[in-house]
Design a protein around this motif. Structure first.
Motif, PDB file in Angstrom:
ATOM      1  N   LEU A 113       7.318  14.770 -23.906  1.00  0.00           N
ATOM      2  CA  LEU A 113       7.568  14.642 -25.309  1.00  0.00           C
ATOM      3  C   LEU A 113       8.301  16.080 -25.797  1.00  0.00           C
ATOM      4  N   GLY A 114       9.252  15.654 -26.797  1.00  0.00           N
ATOM      5  CA  GLY A 114       9.818  16.737 -27.538  1.00  0.00           C
ATOM      6  C   GLY A 114       9.634  16.572 -29.073  1.00  0.00           C
ATOM      7  N   ASN A 115      10.045  17.575 -29.801  1.00  0.00           N
ATOM      8  CA  ASN A 115       9.669  17.637 -31.165  1.00  0.00           C
ATOM      9  C   ASN A 115      10.886  17.619 -32.127  1.00  0.00           C
ATOM     10  N   THR A 116      11.030  16.467 -33.111  1.00  0.00           N
ATOM     11  CA  THR A 116      12.061  16.393 -34.081  1.00  0.00           C
ATOM     12  C   THR A 116      12.324  17.591 -34.666  1.00  0.00           C
ATOM     13  N   TYR A 117      11.371  18.150 -35.575  1.00  0.00           N
ATOM     14  CA  TYR A 117      11.477  19.350 -36.410  1.00  0.00           C
ATOM     15  C   TYR A 117      12.040  20.556 -35.480  1.00  0.00           C
ATOM     16  N   HIS A 118      11.671  20.967 -34.501  1.00  0.00           N
ATOM     17  CA  HIS A 118      11.973  22.142 -33.860  1.00  0.00           C
ATOM     18  C   HIS A 118      13.304  21.862 -33.048  1.00  0.00           C
ATOM     19  N   LEU A 119      13.608  20.744 -32.429  1.00  0.00           N
ATOM     20  CA  LEU A 119      15.005  20.654 -32.151  1.00  0.00           C
ATOM     21  C   LEU A 119      15.977  20.413 -33.155  1.00  0.00           C
ATOM     22  N   ALA A 120      15.750  20.014 -34.218  1.00  0.00           N
ATOM     23  CA  ALA A 120      16.488  19.990 -35.315  1.00  0.00           C
ATOM     24  C   ALA A 120      17.109  21.394 -35.862  1.00  0.00           C
ATOM     25  N   LEU A 121      16.084  22.302 -35.699  1.00  0.00           N
ATOM     26  CA  LEU A 121      16.397  23.629 -36.140  1.00  0.00           C
ATOM     27  C   LEU A 121      17.294  24.450 -34.839  1.00  0.00           C
ATOM     28  N   ARG A 122      16.894  24.046 -33.620  1.00  0.00           N
ATOM     29  CA  ARG A 122      17.861  24.531 -32.603  1.00  0.00           C
ATOM     30  C   ARG A 122      17.360  23.729 -31.401  1.00  0.00           C
ATOM     31  N   PRO A 123      18.493  23.429 -31.004  1.00  0.00           N
ATOM     32  CA  PRO A 123      19.954  23.728 -30.889  1.00  0.00           C
ATOM     33  C   PRO A 123      20.577  22.882 -32.010  1.00  0.00           C
ATOM     34  N   GLY A 124      19.882  21.787 -32.516  1.00  0.00           N
ATOM     35  CA  GLY A 124      20.250  20.922 -33.657  1.00  0.00           C
ATOM     36  C   GLY A 124      20.538  19.621 -32.942  1.00  0.00           C
ATOM     37  N   PRO A 125      20.370  18.497 -33.623  1.00  0.00           N
ATOM     38  CA  PRO A 125      20.732  17.302 -33.029  1.00  0.00           C
ATOM     39  C   PRO A 125      22.335  16.860 -32.560  1.00  0.00           C
ATOM     40  N   GLU A 126      23.149  17.520 -33.185  1.00  0.00           N
ATOM     41  CA  GLU A 126      24.604  17.286 -32.925  1.00  0.00           C
ATOM     42  C   GLU A 126      24.728  17.910 -31.478  1.00  0.00           C
ATOM     43  N   THR A 127      24.261  19.035 -31.342  1.00  0.00           N
ATOM     44  CA  THR A 127      24.380  19.837 -30.094  1.00  0.00           C
ATOM     45  C   THR A 127      23.634  19.100 -28.783  1.00  0.00           C
TER      46      THR A 127
END
Length: 370
Positions: free
Chosen positions: A59-73
């Protein structure tokens, strides 16, 4: 069909199901447990170590991954699978849990939930559509819809409002979805109110999601209440789709919920407790820092195949924690994740044999739970 749930066996004396969830990145045997890799890592472990515990889906988390490193990264790095180095299926939470866990830094409206980043104070406007957009960039196999999670106990009006909003947001997520290689799971809300849970489950079931989750539990209520609501909700969900109980939990919670028809689980408990020196075993938890383990030459569990148990003693593990060595939390996390996978494997075998009730009773005796 890209995603398919195959029901292999039902337990004759409980509501338990033995199945296989087929995904583009391989099958997941259910009931099963997903280790939590919130920020692109299961804390302290390499991805090969995670696979070695027997895990099939993480499992991963949208909120935390959106903050860093960011979805485009993440997209530029090839998506979560390439970034993680994980070849199996991945599920991403939508950010809905952060409505509950980060309630002091967010504001909820019908349109979205607005967060002030806990990292740099930046404003994040997370709509249902944006949550799906981020998850499509992450490239997970399963994207959770954005839902409104409230702490329990809560006022009835607040619970009903959050449940109805969760249904509306689920439909918006479904309408926003564009990837054919990504499943969407809806999330049933309704607090501890059975009629609200039934209403939510029925309305979401009519929308044709690839899977369904029971959310908004393990947020302050007693375990008995969680079991009651889970048991009342699962019969209202489609039998040909996987059922996921979010954020749960203790070993006994997993088994009690398996008996009520749940297929998938996730929780930070095995790794978080492991990092803090607590090991789960068939004879109950072991607090490895306790002085009684100073000279202990036995392993945490003789039958466990993990590295902590096959190569090291309790005395050595205690030394690592007392000395502040990072290897201690790593080994204990490995053990706990292995224990959770062994627990689920045993449940699957018991369902196949028609002996789940006996299996659960045996485990509870070992844990000292009546």
């Amino acid at each position: 069909m890209t995603f398919r749930y195959e029901l292999l066996r039902t337990d004759p004396s409980t509501g338990a199901r033995r199945g296989t969830f087929h995904t583009p990145h391989g099958p997941v045997q259910t009931p099963g447990f997903m280790p939590v890799g919130t920020q692109g890592t299961v804390k302290g472990l390499t991805i090969d170590q995670v696979a070695g515990t027997g895990a099939e889906m993480i499992l991963g988390n949208t909120y935390h991954l959106a903050l860093r490193p960011g979805p485009e990264t993440v997209r530029a790095l090839g998506g979560l699978h390439a970034m993680f180095g994980w070849e199996g299926p991945i599920l991403t939470d939508s950010g809905g849990f952060q409505i509950f866990s980060l309630k002091d830094i967010n504001k909820i409206t019908e349109h979205s939930v607005v967060f002030r980043s806990h990292i740099d104070g930046a404003i994040i406007d997370l709509t249902p559509e944006r949550s799906i957009e981020i998850q499509e960039a992450l490239g997970s196999d399963v994207a959770m819809v954005l839902d409104h999670v409230v702490a329990l106990p809560a006022e009835p009006d607040e619970v009903q409002m959050a449940m109805e909003r969760s249904i509306r947001w689920a439909e918006r997520c479904l309408n926003a979805a564009g990837r054919s290689d990504q499943a969407r799971f809806a999330i049933v809300q309704g607090g501890l109110d059975v009629p609200l849970r039934v209403q939510c489950a029925r309305e979401l079931s009519s929308m044709g999601f690839e899977g369904y989750a029971v959310g908004g539990l393990s947020v302050g209520e007693a375990p008995a209440e969680m079991y009651r609501i889970t048991g009342a909700t699962t019969p209202e969900l489609p039998t040909d789709k996987p059922r996921y109980l979010m954020g749960v939990g203790r070993p006994v919670d997993l088994l009690e919920s398996v008996m009520r028809g749940i297929d998938l689980f996730d929780c930070v408990m095995p790794t978080r407790n492991g990092r803090n020196g607590l090991a789960f075993t068939d004879l109950g938890p072991i607090k490895i820092r306790n002085a009684k383990h100073r000279h202990a030459t036995e392993p945490l569990e003789p039958e466990c195949p993990c590295l902590a148990c096959t190569r090291h003693t309790r005395g050595y593990l205690r030394h690592l924690f007392i000395a502040g060595e990072m290897l201690g939390p790593i080994l204990m996390s490995l053990h706990n994740l292995t224990y959770y996978q062994r627990l689920m494997q045993g449940a699957r075998e018991a369902i196949e044999a028609g002996t789940l009730a006996e299996y659960v009773a045996e485990k509870k005796r070992g844990w000292g739970i009546s």
